[in-house]
Design an enzyme around this catalytic site. Sequence first.
Site, PDB file in Angstrom:
ATOM      1  NE  ARG A  49     -29.117  23.383  38.597  1.00  0.00           N
ATOM      2  CZ  ARG A  49     -29.491  22.126  38.705  1.00  0.00           C
ATOM      3  NH1 ARG A  49     -30.207  21.574  37.774  1.00  0.00           N
ATOM      4  NH2 ARG A  49     -29.170  21.416  39.749  1.00  0.00           N
ATOM      5  CE  LYS A 148     -11.590   9.635  34.280  1.00  0.00           C
ATOM      6  NZ  LYS A 148     -11.511  10.291  35.599  1.00  0.00           N
ATOM      7  CG  ASP A 177      -6.757   9.944  29.871  1.00  0.00           C
ATOM      8  OD1 ASP A 177      -6.007  10.454  30.730  1.00  0.00           O
ATOM      9  OD2 ASP A 177      -7.085   8.752  29.903  1.00  0.00           O
ATOM     10  CG  HIS A 178      -5.753  14.800  33.782  1.00  0.00           C
ATOM     11  ND1 HIS A 178      -6.703  13.968  34.292  1.00  0.00           N
ATOM     12  CD2 HIS A 178      -4.781  14.854  34.714  1.00  0.00           C
ATOM     13  CE1 HIS A 178      -6.315  13.540  35.485  1.00  0.00           C
ATOM     14  NE2 HIS A 178      -5.148  14.077  35.769  1.00  0.00           N
ATOM     15  CE  LYS A 182      -1.088  13.233  35.346  1.00  0.00           C
ATOM     16  NZ  LYS A 182      -1.056  14.182  36.443  1.00  0.00           N
ATOM     17  CD  GLU A 216      -5.599   9.477  42.943  1.00  0.00           C
ATOM     18  OE1 GLU A 216      -5.673  10.701  42.807  1.00  0.00           O
ATOM     19  OE2 GLU A 216      -6.559   8.723  42.736  1.00  0.00           O
ATOM     20  CG  ASP A 235     -12.067   8.020  39.008  1.00  0.00           C
ATOM     21  OD1 ASP A 235     -12.552   8.969  38.364  1.00  0.00           O
ATOM     22  OD2 ASP A 235     -11.204   8.172  39.893  1.00  0.00           O
ATOM     23  CG  HIS A 240      -6.322   8.598  34.055  1.00  0.00           C
ATOM     24  ND1 HIS A 240      -6.682   9.496  33.083  1.00  0.00           N
ATOM     25  CD2 HIS A 240      -6.896   9.067  35.197  1.00  0.00           C
ATOM     26  CE1 HIS A 240      -7.422  10.458  33.619  1.00  0.00           C
ATOM     27  NE2 HIS A 240      -7.575  10.212  34.893  1.00  0.00           N
ATOM     28  CE  LYS A 340      -9.988   8.488  43.961  1.00  0.00           C
ATOM     29  NZ  LYS A 340      -9.086   9.521  43.494  1.00  0.00           N
TER      30      LYS A 340
HETATM   31  C1  BG6 Z   1      -9.029  11.909  37.779  1.00  0.00           C
HETATM   32  C2  BG6 Z   1      -9.812  10.995  38.674  1.00  0.00           C
HETATM   33  O1  BG6 Z   1      -9.286  11.633  36.430  1.00  0.00           O
HETATM   34  O2  BG6 Z   1      -7.638  11.726  38.026  1.00  0.00           O
HETATM   35  C3  BG6 Z   1      -9.480  11.245  40.118  1.00  0.00           C
HETATM   36  O3  BG6 Z   1     -11.201  11.202  38.444  1.00  0.00           O
HETATM   37  C4  BG6 Z   1      -7.993  11.169  40.348  1.00  0.00           C
HETATM   38  O4  BG6 Z   1     -10.158  10.324  40.957  1.00  0.00           O
HETATM   39  C5  BG6 Z   1      -7.251  12.034  39.361  1.00  0.00           C
HETATM   40  O5  BG6 Z   1      -7.732  11.607  41.670  1.00  0.00           O
HETATM   41  C6  BG6 Z   1      -5.754  11.826  39.449  1.00  0.00           C
HETATM   42  O6  BG6 Z   1      -5.105  12.762  38.647  1.00  0.00           O
HETATM   43  P1  BG6 Z   1      -3.639  13.255  38.982  1.00  0.00           P
HETATM   44  O7  BG6 Z   1      -3.281  14.141  37.839  1.00  0.00           O
HETATM   45  O8  BG6 Z   1      -3.717  13.967  40.293  1.00  0.00           O
HETATM   46  O9  BG6 Z   1      -2.809  12.018  39.057  1.00  0.00           O
END
Ligand code: BG6
Length: 488
Positions: A49, A148, A177-178, A182, A216, A235, A240, A340
């Site tokens: 935006r 996501k 879903d990243h 990995k 984390e 989340d 994940h 976290k």
């Molecule tokens: C994201 C979450 O999908 O993954 C975050 O929304 C999280 O909260 C993150 O910190 C963690 O990803 P990675 O690759 O740093 O383990």
Amino acid sequence: MPSQHSMACDIVVFGGTGDLALRKLLPALYYLHRDNHLHPQTRILALARARHETTAYVQLVQRHVSQYVAQGDFDQNSWEGFAQRLDYMSLDVSQRVEFPRLAKALGGQSDRARVFYLATVPSLFAATAKHLASVGLTDGRSRIVLEKPLGESLKTANQINDGIGAVFDEARVFRIDHYLGKEAVQNLLALRFGNALFEPLWRNAHIDHVQISVMETVGVENRGDYYDHAGAMRDMVQNHLLQLLCLVAMEAPVHFEPEAVRNEKLKILEALRPITGMDVQDSTVRGQYSNGERAGEKLPAYYFEKSVDHDSNTETYVALKVEVDNWRWAGVPFYLRTGKALAQRKSEIVIQFKSVPYRLFGGIDQPACNRLVIRLQPDESISLSLMAKTPGRGMALQKVELDLNFAEAFKRRRWDAYERLLLDVIEGDATLFMRRDEIEAAWRWVDPVIQGWQDCYRSPKRYAAGSWGPEAADSLLDRLGHAWLDER
Ligand code: BG6
């Protein structure tokens, strides 16, 4: 030099000024450009935006790319080539009348694939797809990528998927879903299905339990707004952690192809024993970080974080005991945890094999051994703990590790998950993306847990920021004589 792999396409990033685009997507695209994986004609158009001139936006991206790529990987030459591909347009996705401008900007190139990457809030996904269709941008060569979390429940996920499905057929929808991108996660597949060694042992007859941890050290940073509504369950667990569980537990697919892989993952999601009613108290722990410290540095409580409600009951930590009800896994607990503001950053999968049936030798406890650890973060490694004889007289045994560190074994740069996944989207390979029925099965399992928490009105257990999480998470394992594998 012509591109080594991908076809010419337009990559359109919605949410182009957001955190995800600046910290992850654009650095990943920079690497793909630098390493010659993007076709020379491929263009990148970022949308948001905010009103920016393209030159100002390019400078913004430059600041982020140079900060987020690894030291030494930013070079001026590559950057200049990359900047040539970049364009910016201010656009309010909620306004249909703005889309003809987008169609015009992309016009005249219908021979090329179009990748629409929605790095925005999910509530805008369906409307964005509809508006794209209204200006003829959704022909058979277009793809849509959804970040996501997809919804907050089965119901809202279905609403989004219905909206997207009305415009894009399933084969053109890429739900990211990243974690699946990995390298270490794919190595888990290689380990399981590229070696005959583990397969006969990979079952309840030999495995005592499994731990999957994604821990984390960061708090919610500046994402309080989103996170306070989501919490760790939506989340991290819904996507994940459950995806990791699927890869550990699934059967070998008949091919390494999208439908075959996703069919096997789905069977696991459908085999998860529901956690409902009183089981929610017994099998789950939710926590929230309070004031704490790490290495002498004071850390704020969650409810002091920016954009977080001071009375928030949102969980920043979850631990779960999960059962997979099928022949292979009946009776094997899968312990999942994520949180976290913890003491250490680590993501790992621990496969704890059963002890020997009878102890012939003295020495340390068997359960400390017979263990396979697949480490995803911070370093990528696989280690197998075995018992070995200590040198000298007698038969005292001790634990030794067979260690494979991927950075040492392969002296090549490790790809970021987003690089790999973006290239897969360009090439139309959906193997590492989630299919709609997987998302639904995951929500069907997660919803009753969240409902159970709401019904019991209990606040999350407090844990000090910088600690290992709530004590209750230790008791969850202790009951069955297990313990989290941590070096505390
Ligand atoms: C994201 C979450 O999908 O993954 C975050 O929304 C999280 O909260 C993150 O910190 C963690 O990803 P990675 O690759 O740093 O383990």
